[in-house]
Design a protein around this motif. Structure first.
Motif, PDB file in Angstrom:
ATOM      1  N   THR A  34       4.826   0.377  -1.155  1.00  0.00           N
ATOM      2  CA  THR A  34       3.712  -0.267  -0.474  1.00  0.00           C
ATOM      3  C   THR A  34       4.158  -0.718   0.907  1.00  0.00           C
ATOM      4  N   GLU A  35       3.400  -0.335   1.922  1.00  0.00           N
ATOM      5  CA  GLU A  35       3.613  -0.839   3.277  1.00  0.00           C
ATOM      6  C   GLU A  35       2.568  -1.916   3.505  1.00  0.00           C
ATOM      7  N   SER A  36       3.018  -3.101   3.896  1.00  0.00           N
ATOM      8  CA  SER A  36       2.122  -4.205   4.222  1.00  0.00           C
ATOM      9  C   SER A  36       2.365  -4.567   5.678  1.00  0.00           C
ATOM     10  N   LYS A  37       1.310  -4.544   6.484  1.00  0.00           N
ATOM     11  CA  LYS A  37       1.442  -4.816   7.919  1.00  0.00           C
ATOM     12  C   LYS A  37       0.558  -5.995   8.283  1.00  0.00           C
ATOM     13  N   LYS A  38       1.136  -6.971   8.983  1.00  0.00           N
ATOM     14  CA  LYS A  38       0.418  -8.181   9.365  1.00  0.00           C
ATOM     15  C   LYS A  38      -0.296  -7.981  10.697  1.00  0.00           C
ATOM     16  N   PHE A  39      -1.573  -8.349  10.723  1.00  0.00           N
ATOM     17  CA  PHE A  39      -2.377  -8.303  11.938  1.00  0.00           C
ATOM     18  C   PHE A  39      -2.868  -9.711  12.250  1.00  0.00           C
ATOM     19  N   THR A  40      -2.701 -10.141  13.495  1.00  0.00           N
ATOM     20  CA  THR A  40      -3.137 -11.466  13.921  1.00  0.00           C
ATOM     21  C   THR A  40      -4.395 -11.326  14.770  1.00  0.00           C
ATOM     22  N   GLU A  41      -5.386 -12.126  14.448  1.00  0.00           N
ATOM     23  CA  GLU A  41      -6.649 -12.125  15.184  1.00  0.00           C
ATOM     24  C   GLU A  41      -6.535 -13.038  16.404  1.00  0.00           C
ATOM     25  N   GLU A  42      -7.489 -12.932  17.329  1.00  0.00           N
ATOM     26  CA  GLU A  42      -7.490 -13.753  18.540  1.00  0.00           C
ATOM     27  C   GLU A  42      -7.556 -15.240  18.229  1.00  0.00           C
ATOM     28  N   ASP A  43      -8.197 -15.614  17.129  1.00  0.00           N
ATOM     29  CA  ASP A  43      -8.332 -17.029  16.776  1.00  0.00           C
ATOM     30  C   ASP A  43      -7.102 -17.575  16.043  1.00  0.00           C
ATOM     31  N   GLY A  44      -6.072 -16.760  15.890  1.00  0.00           N
ATOM     32  CA  GLY A  44      -4.847 -17.201  15.234  1.00  0.00           C
ATOM     33  C   GLY A  44      -4.795 -16.888  13.752  1.00  0.00           C
ATOM     34  N   SER A  45      -5.923 -16.523  13.168  1.00  0.00           N
ATOM     35  CA  SER A  45      -5.914 -16.146  11.755  1.00  0.00           C
ATOM     36  C   SER A  45      -5.261 -14.770  11.617  1.00  0.00           C
ATOM     37  N   PHE A  46      -4.884 -14.413  10.420  1.00  0.00           N
ATOM     38  CA  PHE A  46      -4.245 -13.123  10.224  1.00  0.00           C
ATOM     39  C   PHE A  46      -4.678 -12.506   8.905  1.00  0.00           C
ATOM     40  N   HIS A  47      -4.452 -11.201   8.811  1.00  0.00           N
ATOM     41  CA  HIS A  47      -4.714 -10.482   7.576  1.00  0.00           C
ATOM     42  C   HIS A  47      -3.666  -9.388   7.434  1.00  0.00           C
ATOM     43  N   PHE A  48      -3.563  -8.850   6.241  1.00  0.00           N
ATOM     44  CA  PHE A  48      -2.602  -7.793   5.963  1.00  0.00           C
ATOM     45  C   PHE A  48      -3.340  -6.521   5.579  1.00  0.00           C
ATOM     46  N   LYS A  49      -2.840  -5.398   6.096  1.00  0.00           N
ATOM     47  CA  LYS A  49      -3.338  -4.095   5.660  1.00  0.00           C
ATOM     48  C   LYS A  49      -2.234  -3.477   4.816  1.00  0.00           C
ATOM     49  N   LYS A  50      -2.619  -2.938   3.671  1.00  0.00           N
ATOM     50  CA  LYS A  50      -1.639  -2.365   2.757  1.00  0.00           C
ATOM     51  C   LYS A  50      -1.957  -0.903   2.477  1.00  0.00           C
ATOM     52  N   HIS A  51      -0.889  -0.129   2.404  1.00  0.00           N
ATOM     53  CA  HIS A  51      -0.991   1.277   2.040  1.00  0.00           C
ATOM     54  C   HIS A  51       0.003   1.524   0.917  1.00  0.00           C
ATOM     55  N   LYS A  52      -0.411   2.222  -0.102  1.00  0.00           N
ATOM     56  CA  LYS A  52       0.435   2.399  -1.275  1.00  0.00           C
ATOM     57  C   LYS A  52       0.580   3.876  -1.614  1.00  0.00           C
ATOM     58  N   ILE A  53       1.807   4.243  -1.996  1.00  0.00           N
ATOM     59  CA  ILE A  53       2.119   5.585  -2.467  1.00  0.00           C
ATOM     60  C   ILE A  53       2.594   5.462  -3.905  1.00  0.00           C
ATOM     61  N   TYR A  54       2.069   6.321  -4.777  1.00  0.00           N
ATOM     62  CA  TYR A  54       2.527   6.392  -6.153  1.00  0.00           C
ATOM     63  C   TYR A  54       3.400   7.630  -6.275  1.00  0.00           C
ATOM     64  N   LEU A  55       4.604   7.456  -6.758  1.00  0.00           N
ATOM     65  CA  LEU A  55       5.546   8.569  -6.866  1.00  0.00           C
ATOM     66  C   LEU A  55       5.984   8.709  -8.324  1.00  0.00           C
ATOM     67  N   TYR A  56       5.674   9.866  -8.903  1.00  0.00           N
ATOM     68  CA  TYR A  56       5.956  10.107 -10.316  1.00  0.00           C
ATOM     69  C   TYR A  56       7.224  10.933 -10.477  1.00  0.00           C
ATOM     70  N   LYS A  57       7.862  10.812 -11.638  1.00  0.00           N
ATOM     71  CA  LYS A  57       9.170  11.414 -11.885  1.00  0.00           C
ATOM     72  C   LYS A  57       9.215  12.901 -11.567  1.00  0.00           C
ATOM     73  N   GLU A  58       8.150  13.617 -11.877  1.00  0.00           N
ATOM     74  CA  GLU A  58       8.173  15.058 -11.645  1.00  0.00           C
ATOM     75  C   GLU A  58       8.261  15.405 -10.158  1.00  0.00           C
ATOM     76  N   ASP A  59       8.006  14.433  -9.278  1.00  0.00           N
ATOM     77  CA  ASP A  59       8.059  14.679  -7.832  1.00  0.00           C
ATOM     78  C   ASP A  59       9.295  14.085  -7.170  1.00  0.00           C
ATOM     79  N   PHE A  60      10.134  13.351  -7.907  1.00  0.00           N
ATOM     80  CA  PHE A  60      11.288  12.652  -7.315  1.00  0.00           C
ATOM     81  C   PHE A  60      12.200  13.590  -6.532  1.00  0.00           C
TER      82      PHE A  60
END
Length: 131
Positions: free
Chosen positions: A41-67
């Motif tokens: 999972t990649e989690s990236k922090k984004f800060t808004e102009e008002d100082g608040s922030f949120h995270f965007k997440k991207h996830k990869i599922y990797l199964y044994k047959e593909d290792f």
């Protein structure tokens, strides 16, 4: 099985890599059949102009047959980058004196903003025309 037991069973082993605004989570998890797979999972922090922030997440599922194929291609790709560009980070955003230009919404003229100040007083002045 209780809900808490299911959560403990699902996540088996974890590692975290913090890299600036990004954080990478590597988790071994279990399927309902009690087999293992990996999530990255990649989690990236984004800060808004008002100082608040949120995270965007991207996830990869990797199964044994593909290792094996995944590891082989990842090794090939990382070797290619390092062999062609070396290990030094050359992105201008990573330079200590990088200035990002923002456009004023009224006159569309660039306004430079200092992103980071040099922390070392001695440096080599390089003219990129010489390279």
């Amino acid at each position: 099985m209780r809900e808490n037991d299911m959560l403990e069973k699902e996540e088996i082993f974890s590692k975290v890599l913090r890299a600036g605004r990004r954080t990478y989570f590597f988790d071994v998890r279990a399927t309902k059949a009690d087999d293992y797979y990996i999530t990255i999972t990649e989690s990236k922090k984004f800060t808004e102009e008002d100082g608040s922030f949120h995270f965007k997440k991207h996830k990869i599922y990797l199964y044994k047959e593909d290792f094996a194929a995944f590891a082989e291609i990842l090794e090939e790709m990382t070797s290619y980058v390092l062999n062609h560009k070396g290990e030094e980070v050359i992105s201008e955003r990573h330079q200590k004196d990088f200035k990002r230009e923002f456009f004023n919404e009224y006159n569309q003229k660039p306004e430079a903003q200092q992103v980071a100040e040099p922390s070392v007083s001695s440096f080599t002045d390089i003219d990129f025309d010489d390279i």
